[in-house]
Design an enzyme around this catalytic site. Structure first.
Site, short mmCIF file in Angstrom:
data_model
loop_
_atom_site.label_atom_id
_atom_site.label_comp_id
_atom_site.label_asym_id
_atom_site.label_seq_id
_atom_site.Cartn_x
_atom_site.Cartn_y
_atom_site.Cartn_z
CG ASP A 101 0.03 -3.89 2.82
OD1 ASP A 101 0.13 -3.44 1.66
OD2 ASP A 101 -0.01 -3.15 3.82
CG HIS A 117 -0.40 0.35 2.51
ND1 HIS A 117 -0.10 -0.60 3.46
CD2 HIS A 117 -0.08 1.53 3.08
CE1 HIS A 117 0.38 -0.02 4.53
NE2 HIS A 117 0.41 1.29 4.34
CB SER A 148 3.43 2.14 6.13
OG SER A 148 2.62 1.08 5.75
#
Length: 502
Positions: free
Chosen positions: A168, A138, A243
């Protein structure tokens, strides 16, 4: 008795006290009981917790050793309109609607109302000296330009070589010359225990190379983000921008990729376990996608009441509720109400555990299953098929467009000089006029702005826009080209522009 000295060197370990300073005293005897000792029952077992007097040694040596391999991932999306990210299991606004407000953080597109080109930051880490970088899907999804920044100031363009939206995970390949890269190792997340110390490093809110310390709060978390959820939960402080960054154990091994946070909780973060990542990495690097094994059954978890009703001596497993026709499960003879308790010799505790185990097997491989059928234990061998694209990920992958001209790939729009503009702005009458620069592009990073005129590239004269375009085409991928540039008013300056990667 004199206090004894500890031997060895303080390293990255939890240190329990080997001795206490000063006089050591014998423990006081327990108070005398006023009651007669009972002869009818055994004495209660006393809980003896470990000695935790000594605190965690500083993690500074650990951080110093691994931090150079942690990178900032800068992603640019040139799309001018709002994008819903349909191929992400998180959905358009993240997975908040599916598991209580937990969000993938560090998403590169923070403001969906922005109508112009968008830019975002995430984290990543180098796992191979050839220039392989791991991050989250993402973070890079939909990006048209990716640049990786090292803590020592180095910058390199990167391209996506593999993505798996269902877990992911994304793999990047650094472009241009790759040498002397710091590398970290993927460790064994299965060996982690709840309560083990972990260190997160990343770029929360753009604060480069931030470090936080915490523990593993839980393992095998199912947060309803996708069909293969098996997250580590940690209370190490992680925020938007972390992230794709690594979660380290105290041996300096990556045990997880930081992926999501609980939007309604504090100190609740989730990481993709490294054991899963290690299994996916070879496919992602070689094929760009993940092909998974498939049974073709619908399953549910077993409750104690169901176990009793089925007449089986176990209370864990995956209960088959339906078998689709023409599937590997049907061909192997699996039936509804079969209780699968082992797959490939590994215990199966739930329906999702079976789904994960099967998905990690190669299509065409044989998977032995231990099954309870009508209360009796039996063995079934299944030849796995290929998992269909149930989420429609492959169908929604962006179609590759023809490669743009070299000057456009570095973010430049050029035109030939106009004599009237040259007189009005005191500019040269020949050269490549910069009419537009894409924000966040290589051209912008080189300090080029509209109104400048490039008159020389790598020692060769530039008389028109096509000269500079040709010089960029002929340059080595990632080469730093020296440009001589005329400014309005007559001043001349030098700029270094990175040629586009191949």
């Amino acid at each position: 008795m004199k206090g004894c000295r500890s031997t060895g060197v303080l390293a990255l370990v939890l240190m329990l006290s080997a001795c206490r300073r000063g006089q050591e005293e014998a423990p006081a005897p327990p108070p005398a009981s006023t009651e007669s000792p009972s002869t009818d029952s055994a004495p209660a077992k006393r809980v003896m917790p470990p000695d935790m007097n000594a605190a965690l040694a500083s993690v500074a040596p650990l951080v110093a050793s691994v931090q150079p391999a942690v990178v900032k991932v800068e992603v640019r999306d040139a799309a001018p309109t709002r994008r819903s990210r349909p191929d992400s299991p998180w959905g358009e606004e993240g997975p908040g609607g599916t598991f209580g407000g937990a969000l993938p953080f560090g998403s590169p597109f923070e403001d969906p109302r922005d109508e112009g080109p968008r830019q975002g930051l995430g984290s990543g880490f180098v796992v191979d000296a050839r220039g392989l970088v791991l991050t989250n899907n993402h973070v890079v999804q939909g990006g048209t330009s990716i640049q990786v920044h090292f803590s020592d100031g180095r910058q390199q363009d990167a391209k996506v070589v593999g993505t798996d939206p269902l877990t992911d995970v994304a793999v990047l390949q650094l472009q241009g010359k790759v040498e002397e890269l710091p590398v970290v190792k993927l460790g064994d997340s299965d060996a982690l225990r709840v309560g083990d110390w972990v260190v997160a490093i990343g770029n929360p809110f753009g604060l480069d190379s931030s470090v936080s310390l915490g523990i593993v709060s839980a393992k095998a978390r199912d947060i309803q983000a996708g069909p293969f959820d098996d997250f580590l939960q940690t209370d190490a402080a992680i925020n938007p921008g972390n992230s794709g960054g690594p979660l380290f154990n105290l041996q300096g091994e990556v045990v997880g990729i930081n992926t999501a946070i609980a939007g309604q909780g504090s100190g609740i973060g989730f990481a993709v376990p490294s054991t899963l990542v290690k299994q996916l990495l070879p496919q992602l690097e070689k094929e760009g996608t993940v092909t998974r094994g498939w049974l073709g059954v619908a399953v549910q978890d077993v409750t104690p009441d169901l176990g009793t009703a089925l007449g089986v001596p176990v209370r864990d497993g995956a209960l088959v509720t339906d078998v689709s026709q023409g599937t590997p499960a049907a061909e192997a003879g699996l039936r509804p109400d079969d209780l699968i308790v082992e797959a490939g010799g590994r215990p199966i505790a739930s329906g999702r555990a079976l789904t994960r185990t099967v998905a990690l097997k190669a299509p065409g491989s044989t998977l032995p299953l231990t099954v309870y059928r009508e209360g009796k234990k039996t063995e079934v061998n299944v030849t796995l098929g290929t998992r269909p694209d149930l989420e429609g990920v492959a169908a929604r992958r962006p179609v590759e467009e023809p490669e743009a001209p070299a000057h456009q790939r570095v973010g430049l729009t050029l035109s030939d000089m106009d004599p009237r503009l040259a007189r009005a702005q005191e500019l040269p009458r020949a050269g490549a006029l910069v009419t537009d620069v894409v924000p966040g592009s290589s051209a912008e990073r080189a300090g080029l702005v509209p109104g400048m005129v490039v008159v020389e590239a790598s020692g060769r004269p530039v008389r028109r826009a096509s000269d500079l375009a040709q010089a960029l085409r002929e340059a080595e991928p990632g080469e730093s080209m020296l440009l001589r540039v005329a400014m309005p008013g007559g001043d001349r300056v030098l700029r270094a522009l990175k040629a586009p990667e191949s």
